[in-house]
Design an enzyme around this catalytic site. Structure first.
Site, PDB file in Angstrom:
ATOM      1  NE  ARG A 170      -2.470 -23.583   5.970  1.00 40.33           N
ATOM      2  CZ  ARG A 170      -2.696 -24.886   5.736  1.00 40.33           C
ATOM      3  NH1 ARG A 170      -1.720 -25.768   5.855  1.00 40.33           N
ATOM      4  NH2 ARG A 170      -3.898 -25.302   5.394  1.00 40.33           N
ATOM      5  CG  ASP A 455      -7.127 -28.834   2.880  1.00 44.41           C
ATOM      6  OD1 ASP A 455      -6.773 -29.909   2.343  1.00 44.41           O
ATOM      7  OD2 ASP A 455      -6.556 -28.374   3.885  1.00 44.41           O
TER       8      ASP A 455
END
Length: 545
Positions: A170, A455
């Protein structure tokens, strides 16, 4: 410029602003830097134009317009078409594990038993210069079968198993910039940099590696908001495949549907990337953040209760999951479920059992409604998630479940969750937001907090929800309204607690005060900032102020 191998780049107006440590020349070669310069020159201005279009669209939302299905792309939604296809390595994606690009954590994730490992340069990694370049070194070594790690402090060596998860990478989102590499004095697109370096160095190596556990150039694309943004990525991929001599359609991506506008353009996003895309994913935490940011920041009707009450089985979250499944399966693409962020707590069997039960229930819900696979954040959750899916799913996926009986409307996708805001919910947003921001400024993007691997999305939800409650003077369960004075008072109390918390102090180092200042400033600002990480990036790795 501090390395002889990079001298040739200066004539092309591309400069490296970060230090060049041992091994960095393996990634920052003149040829690789020339390639990412090509990406920036060909696509950088288009990226900037699309970021401006996000802001223009937000102005329309602020004036009362609501997201809806586009009339100008009706034909794409109505016509019969399918994606090009899915490579054999990605047909079974029952369990995917995600994590930062830290070398040891990568090896543990590859060896976890998951089908896919998503190495995350974005929300699970703080974008320090060293972290991003070391992440690229790790990808380089992985593609060539050389990924290992010697932990000298513990006398332990980490090596890859014979059979491992397939890698998906990603890159950072289109909104992010790489300040340590500039072109004509301007920072490069962080996403193009991450994508370009990985593709340039590793695409052919991945394809030529004889190990069946090594896949190809596979990616997750984050934070897209429109058909046009997907089309930009498709142009970047087409250009890259041609430039590197890779067969068209070899590069495969999954797009995270983690913004509210993108939920109304899922068919269009699949269509724009149809030769390269293999699925969509429910990025649930960023999706909640986007819901607040896009419509909840100016429209009182779209306030949300405490985050703990915003469940995937209800209201706009349920609708978006169902529509994603229906849309993907109609086009032959995988519909991936969301993250289980729970992690084991050492020495607390009761908490662990509660976490396991919660994960199992969530995964059974996902597979029961038609998802083809799911995400976990910790190796200990892989088997649990797999068992939940395999209790319902008899094959490698559920593409046959087209869910044609479902009709999802604009109203369904916007329906707010019911519930109440509480003082404890407000306190939790302060604690988690500041603790995570402190760790992020200190260089950590994946942060264990209260039994969850958090996150950047969690900090963004915390920040925007407090901002929203201040904007509307939200009434708490006890009858009080959220005011700047209340937020500041609770903030001081929670900061006193965090400063005594050994875990928070260890995570943040000397950045807790910086985090508290930045976070409080952003929740009290008149205007809601697009991202917490944008102003934080200006302070990352800087000394205490």
């Amino acid at each position: 410029m501090t390395h002889a191998l990079l001298d040739s780049i200066t004539s092309n107006s591309l400069c490296i602003e970060g230090p060049i440590h041992a091994g960095y020349d393996k990634i920052l070669t003149p040829q690789a830097l020339d390639f990412i310069q090509q990406l920036e020159r060909n696509f950088g201005q288009k990226r900037l134009d699309l970021m401006q279009k996000r802001q223009d669209r937000q102005k329309s939302f602020n004036q009362g317009t609501l997201p809806d299905f586009r009339k100008d792309t009706q034909s794409i939604r109505d016509e019969s078409w399918h994606i090009l296809g899915t490579p054999a390595e990605l047909v079974n994606r029952t369990v995917e594990i995600t994590g930062p690009v830290d070398r040891k954590m990568m090896i543990n994730a590859f060896n976890s038993g998951a089908n896919v490992f998503m190495a995350d340069f974005e929300d699970a990694s703080a974008p320090t210069w060293d972290s991003m370049i070391n992440g690229q070194i790790n990808m380089y070594d992985y593609a060539r079968g050389m990924l290992s790690f010697a932990d000298e402090s513990r006398g332990k060596t980490y090596v890859m198993n014979e059979q491992t998860a397939i890698l998906k990478v990603r890159p950072r989102g289109l909104h992010m910039e790489e300040k340590y590499i500039t072109l004509d004095g301007q920072p490069l697109s962080a996403g193009f940099t991450d994508f370009g370096l990985h593709m340039y160095h590793n695409a052919l190596a991945l394809m030529q590696n004889p190990n069946p556990s090594i896949g190809g150039p596979f990616f997750y694309l984050p934070k897209l908001e429109s058909y046009e943004e997907a089309a930009l990525w498709n142009d970047v991929i087409n250009y890259t495949e041609k430039a590197l001599g890779i067969k068209h359609g070899t590069t495969k991506v999954t797009v995270l549907i983690e913004t509210l506008p993108a939920a109304f353009e899922m068919d269009e996003i699949l269509f724009a990337l149809k030769d390269h895309i293999v699925g969509l994913n429910c990025g649930r935490w960023d999706y909640i953040f986007s819901y607040i940011k896009r419509i909840g920041c100016t429209n009182k009707a779209y306030q949300l209760p405490d985050r703990s009450q915003v469940l995937m089985s209800d209201a706009f979250l349920k609708a978006y999951c169902l529509l994603l499944i229906q849309t993907c399966h109609k086009r032959g693409a995988h519909a991936m479920g969301g993250m289980a962020a729970q992690i084991p707590v050492k020495g607390d069997d009761a908490k662990n059992q509660a976490a396991f039960d919660k994960v199992k229930a969530d995964k059974v819900r996902e597979v029961s409604i038609g998802h083809d696979g799911t995400w976990v954040a910790h190796p200990a959750m892989v088997d649990l998630a797999r068992e939940a899916f395999e209790s319902v799913m008899t094959g490698p996926n559920q593409l046959h479940r087209t869910r044609d009986e479902i009709t999802i409307s604009q109203q369904d996708l916007l329906e707010p969750h019911q519930g109440q805001a509480t003082e404890e919910g407000l306190r939790e947003n302060i604690r988690v937001g500041v603790q995570y921001t402190g760790a992020w400024l200190n260089g950590s993007g994946a942060v264990p907090i209260n039994g969850l691997m958090e996150d950047a999305a969690t900090a963004e939800i915390s920040r925007t929800q407090i901002w929203q409650q201040l904007k509307f003077g939200t009434e708490l369960k006890d009858g009080r309204c959220v005011t700047p004075a209340l937020v500041e008072r609770l903030f001081l109390q929670e900061m006193r607690t965090l400063k005594k918390d050994s875990i928070a102090i260890a995570q943040a180092g000397d950045r807790l005060e910086d985090a508290s200042r930045l976070f409080l400033q952003m929740v009290l600002d008149t205007e809601l900032a697009e991202f917490l990480t944008t102003p934080a990036y200006a302070e990352i790795n800087e000394p205490n102020s």
